[in-house]
Structures are given as structure tokens and as C-alpha cells.
Write an enzyme that holds these catalytic residues in place. Structure first.
Site, PDB file in Angstrom:
ATOM      1  N   ARG A 148       0.800  -1.226   0.017  1.00 50.52           N
ATOM      2  CA  ARG A 148       0.054  -0.023  -0.051  1.00 50.52           C
ATOM      3  C   ARG A 148       0.941   1.142  -0.142  1.00 50.52           C
ATOM      4  O   ARG A 148       2.222   1.128   0.324  1.00 50.52           O
ATOM      5  CB  ARG A 148      -0.841   0.044   1.240  1.00 50.52           C
ATOM      6  CG  ARG A 148      -1.820  -1.096   1.276  1.00 50.52           C
ATOM      7  CD  ARG A 148      -2.749  -1.129   2.773  1.00 50.52           C
ATOM      8  NE  ARG A 148      -3.476  -2.233   2.876  1.00 50.52           N
ATOM      9  CZ  ARG A 148      -3.372  -3.320   3.757  1.00 50.52           C
ATOM     10  NH1 ARG A 148      -1.982  -3.677   4.195  1.00 50.52           N
ATOM     11  NH2 ARG A 148      -4.035  -4.460   3.362  1.00 50.52           N
ATOM     12  N   LYS A 172      -2.094  -2.485   8.072  1.00 46.69           N
ATOM     13  CA  LYS A 172      -3.470  -1.991   8.617  1.00 46.69           C
ATOM     14  C   LYS A 172      -3.420  -2.518  10.245  1.00 46.69           C
ATOM     15  O   LYS A 172      -2.988  -3.850  10.378  1.00 46.69           O
ATOM     16  CB  LYS A 172      -4.359  -2.292   7.757  1.00 46.69           C
ATOM     17  CG  LYS A 172      -4.633  -1.398   6.786  1.00 46.69           C
ATOM     18  CD  LYS A 172      -6.017  -1.750   5.983  1.00 46.69           C
ATOM     19  CE  LYS A 172      -6.279  -0.888   4.636  1.00 46.69           C
ATOM     20  NZ  LYS A 172      -7.557  -1.326   3.979  1.00 46.69           N
ATOM     21  N   HIS A 253      -1.998   2.402  -5.949  1.00 47.40           N
ATOM     22  CA  HIS A 253      -2.692   1.249  -5.581  1.00 47.40           C
ATOM     23  C   HIS A 253      -2.646   0.024  -6.570  1.00 47.40           C
ATOM     24  O   HIS A 253      -2.677  -1.179  -6.556  1.00 47.40           O
ATOM     25  CB  HIS A 253      -3.866   1.410  -5.013  1.00 47.40           C
ATOM     26  CG  HIS A 253      -4.567   0.364  -3.781  1.00 47.40           C
ATOM     27  ND1 HIS A 253      -3.800   0.369  -2.611  1.00 47.40           N
ATOM     28  CD2 HIS A 253      -5.309  -0.732  -3.865  1.00 47.40           C
ATOM     29  CE1 HIS A 253      -4.269  -0.829  -1.929  1.00 47.40           C
ATOM     30  NE2 HIS A 253      -5.304  -1.233  -2.591  1.00 47.40           N
ATOM     31  N   ARG A 256      -0.113  -2.613  -6.243  1.00 45.92           N
ATOM     32  CA  ARG A 256      -0.371  -3.541  -5.692  1.00 45.92           C
ATOM     33  C   ARG A 256      -1.510  -4.458  -6.140  1.00 45.92           C
ATOM     34  O   ARG A 256      -1.389  -5.678  -6.157  1.00 45.92           O
ATOM     35  CB  ARG A 256      -1.073  -3.097  -4.392  1.00 45.92           C
ATOM     36  CG  ARG A 256      -1.670  -3.759  -3.082  1.00 45.92           C
ATOM     37  CD  ARG A 256      -2.234  -3.032  -2.084  1.00 45.92           C
ATOM     38  NE  ARG A 256      -2.618  -3.849  -1.061  1.00 45.92           N
ATOM     39  CZ  ARG A 256      -2.230  -4.683  -0.099  1.00 45.92           C
ATOM     40  NH1 ARG A 256      -0.668  -5.046   0.017  1.00 45.92           N
ATOM     41  NH2 ARG A 256      -2.958  -5.257   0.880  1.00 45.92           N
ATOM     42  N   HIS A 279      -3.297  -9.224   3.914  1.00 47.22           N
ATOM     43  CA  HIS A 279      -4.849  -9.422   4.066  1.00 47.22           C
ATOM     44  C   HIS A 279      -5.456 -10.083   5.061  1.00 47.22           C
ATOM     45  O   HIS A 279      -4.796 -11.367   5.207  1.00 47.22           O
ATOM     46  CB  HIS A 279      -5.501  -9.780   2.594  1.00 47.22           C
ATOM     47  CG  HIS A 279      -5.572  -8.813   1.605  1.00 47.22           C
ATOM     48  ND1 HIS A 279      -5.921  -9.316   0.253  1.00 47.22           N
ATOM     49  CD2 HIS A 279      -5.583  -7.539   1.592  1.00 47.22           C
ATOM     50  CE1 HIS A 279      -6.006  -8.310  -0.477  1.00 47.22           C
ATOM     51  NE2 HIS A 279      -5.535  -7.249   0.175  1.00 47.22           N
ATOM     52  N   TYR A 288      -8.794 -11.095  -6.878  1.00 43.18           N
ATOM     53  CA  TYR A 288      -7.702 -11.237  -8.007  1.00 43.18           C
ATOM     54  C   TYR A 288      -8.017 -12.439  -8.699  1.00 43.18           C
ATOM     55  O   TYR A 288      -7.331 -12.565  -9.998  1.00 43.18           O
ATOM     56  CB  TYR A 288      -6.442 -10.928  -7.232  1.00 43.18           C
ATOM     57  CG  TYR A 288      -6.210  -9.737  -6.691  1.00 43.18           C
ATOM     58  CD1 TYR A 288      -6.056  -8.563  -7.409  1.00 43.18           C
ATOM     59  CD2 TYR A 288      -6.278  -9.586  -5.228  1.00 43.18           C
ATOM     60  CE1 TYR A 288      -5.918  -7.336  -6.702  1.00 43.18           C
ATOM     61  CE2 TYR A 288      -6.062  -8.473  -4.699  1.00 43.18           C
ATOM     62  CZ  TYR A 288      -5.969  -7.375  -5.415  1.00 43.18           C
ATOM     63  OH  TYR A 288      -5.708  -5.834  -4.895  1.00 43.18           O
TER      64      TYR A 288
END
Length: 323
Positions: A148, A172, A253, A256, A279, A288
Site C-alpha cells: 500500500r 493496517k 494502489h 499492488r 490481507h 484477484y
């Protein structure tokens, strides 16, 4: 039904102080339903007569008419609000819109770059000045590690292990992970670090102020030696997109997205990609696989002799095929 709608609209404006645009949206949504039900019943029904089955028929009609799922969801929200009012005013005993679920929103497939587009972008920053070296190192790192942009600008010198080819990333929720760096990214980072002084940066003063602040020494800095912002990276990317003529929808992004898509297209395991992206849930990563499947279907339909042709029909057998 129309009389009840008029009463509801007056309530919105007078008692709830609804804006004119809000009132107009409710009027359009509810009038559309009333017109449909009047045609279905052969007369204008009362709000108390409407059943969930009637409303399901209405939603089906909207789908068949090509309405977007977001528009259908908005109309259902209008119906629920109207029937709450109708129940309170004694015009209906129940809310027939309550059992109806909103249509599931389509997940937009992420935009990503093809191999030749990516190569064009990564080679765009000039290699003969410190700013270009920094920009190339940032782009290579974003793609190589699938970061990110906030993770990129948050990287510190002490997070890098150039010998092992990894970087510690704070993602995150303050979760940390180790991200591998490919040979191209490692080479670009080393060149940038070696020339960082040429970008008018006093490394010693940067370290001193960073240490005092307790935030570490940023890997990527501006000409004043300060940590870059995510907006700075976006502006940098936009400059190279215009220079190369690439799609201006591309954002940091996107690199990514490109990282994940290219890995899956080349046979990477989805759980490994999940870990690399940081994730929490596999569901987030699964989008994806949709990209990869779409690419595979496109190749199939272009190449397979029995795939659908441009008209959408399977090709008919020729005499040669019969022979």
C-alpha cells in the site's frame, strides 16, 4: 396509493425538513411503484393491500428493464421508509418491503497493468539524477512487494534488510509482516540510498531529528529530507503516466493490484498471495482470482475453435470440420 404517497411527501418536507432533491427522489421512486402496481392490479391498490410478492415482482421488473443494482437498492430503501410512515399513520399493518433484500453489489474488478505497460512505467524515471533514482526505487518497491502507498512512505532505513532481500512492513491495524524484495527493487533501492546525499539531504541531521521524534529514518524523502506523503507519491506517479501515455486511472494502489494479479496468473497459491498482501481475510484476496479468470476466458474465446464468436453464438460446423 398515490394519495398516501402525497401525504408521505408532505411529511418529509414539513416535519423532517427534507431537501427538494430528496423529496423529488422519493416521489420518483414511489410513483414508479404505484404505476407498476396499478397496472398489475388493474386498479389503484391501497398501501395495506401490497404484499412482499407484489414487491418482488416490481424488483424483477426493474432488473428486466436494466436498472442498476444501486438504483434498485435505493428504491427499496424508499419503500421501507414509506411503509414505516404508513404503519405509523395506520395505512398499513405491516411493511412488505422489510423481507426484501437489496441486490448484491457487483464487485468492481481492480485495474492493473499488463507486463509491457508495467515495464514502460518502471523505466520512465530518469536514472541520471537522484530524484529519478528515488522515483524508480519507489515504483519498483510498490510493485515488487505489493505495498500500500501508506506502507511505502512509512518504510524506515532500519526496516530494510538488503542482504536478505526483505523489508519489515507495518500494515493496517499495526500488523507487521515481512515483504520480499525482488532483485530489480533491491538494486533500485541501493542506488537511491547511495545517491541520497545528492538530493540535498543531510543524512546526519535527518537521523538526528528522526531519532528525536522516535519515528525512524524514512527511506524515501523529499528534497528537504522529510518523509514523503501519500499524496506526493500519487503526484509523482501521475507525472510518469502522462510522460508514458499510460492510463491515467492508474494509482499507486494499481501497482499492488498488478502485483497480486501477476502472481496468480503465473500460478502462485492464493493463500501465499494473501500473506504477501497482508490481507486478514482470504475473501479480500479472491477478487484477484476473478481478474485471472477473466483473462483466461478472453484467451480461450480468442483461441479456441469452438468458443463463442463475436456474435455471441458458437461457430457452426463447416464442411471441412465435418470432413
Amino acid at each position: 396509493m398515490h394519495a398516501a404517497i402525497g401525504q408521505f411527501l408532505r411529511y418529509l418536507v414539513v416535519e423532517r425538513g427534507a431537501a427538494e432533491l430528496t423529496s423529488k427522489s422519493y416521489r420518483e421512486d414511489l410513483t414508479s411503484l404505484a404505476d407498476y402496481l396499478t397496472q398489475a392490479y388493474g386498479r389503484e391498490p391501497k398501501p395495506s393491500e401490497i404484499t412482499p410478492l407484489d414487491l418482488r415482482g416490481y424488483v424483477s421488473a426493474l432488473h428486466e428493464a436494466g436498472y442498476a443494482k444501486t438504483s434498485i437498492a435505493r428504491r427499496l430503501a424508499s419503500l421501507r421508509t414509506f411503509y414505516k410512515f404508513a404503519q405509523r399513520e395506520g395505512m398499513a399493518d405491516s411493511n412488505p418491503a422489510k423481507p426484501l433484500r437489496n441486490p448484491r453489489k457487483d464487485r468492481k474488478l481492480p485495474h492493473f497493468l499488463a507486463g509491457d505497460e508495467l515495464g514502460k512505467l518502471l523505466e520512465a524515471p530518469p536514472a541520471d539524477d537522484p530524484a529519478g533514482l528515488r522515483d524508480r526505487a519507489m515504483l519498483e518497491t510498490l510493485y515488487s512487494a505489493g505495498l500500500r502507498v501508506s506502507e511505502l512512505v512509512g518504510m524506515n532505513d532500519e526496516d530494510l534488510d538488503l542482504d536478505e532481500g526483505v523489508v519489515r512492513i507495518r500494515g493496517k491495524g499495526s500488523k507487521e509482516r515481512l515483504a520480499p524484495l525482488g532483485s530489480f527493487a533491491l538494486r533500485a533501492i541501493k542506488k537511491w540510498l547511495a545517491h541520497r546525499k545528492l538530493a540535498s539531504i543531510s543524512v546526519s541531521s535527518t537521523r538526528k531529528s528522526a531519532s528525536k521524534a522516535g519515528h525512524g529514518t524514512p527511506v524515501f524523502t523529499n528534497k528537504f529530507g522529510k518523509r514523503l506523503t501519500t499524496r506526493s507519491v500519487a503526484r509523482m506517479l501521475e507525472k510518469y503516466l502522462k510522460l508514458t501515455g499510460l492510463d491515467l486511472r492508474t494509482t499507486p494502489h494499481t501497482l499492488r493490484h498488478t502485483f497480486a494479479t501477476h502472481l496468480l496468473d503465473r500460478g502462485a497459491d492464493i493463500r501465499s498471495v494473501q500473506e504477501l498482501l497482508g490481507h486478514k481475510s482470504l475473501v479480500t484476496t479472491q477478487i484477484y482470482t476473478h481478474v485471472s479468470t477473466a483473462a483466461l476466458k478472453a484467451v480461450y474465446e480468442r483461441a479456441h475453435p469452438r468458443a463463442r464468436n463475436k456474435s455471441g453464438r458458437p461457430p457452426s460446423s463447416s464442411s471441412k470440420e465435418a470432413g
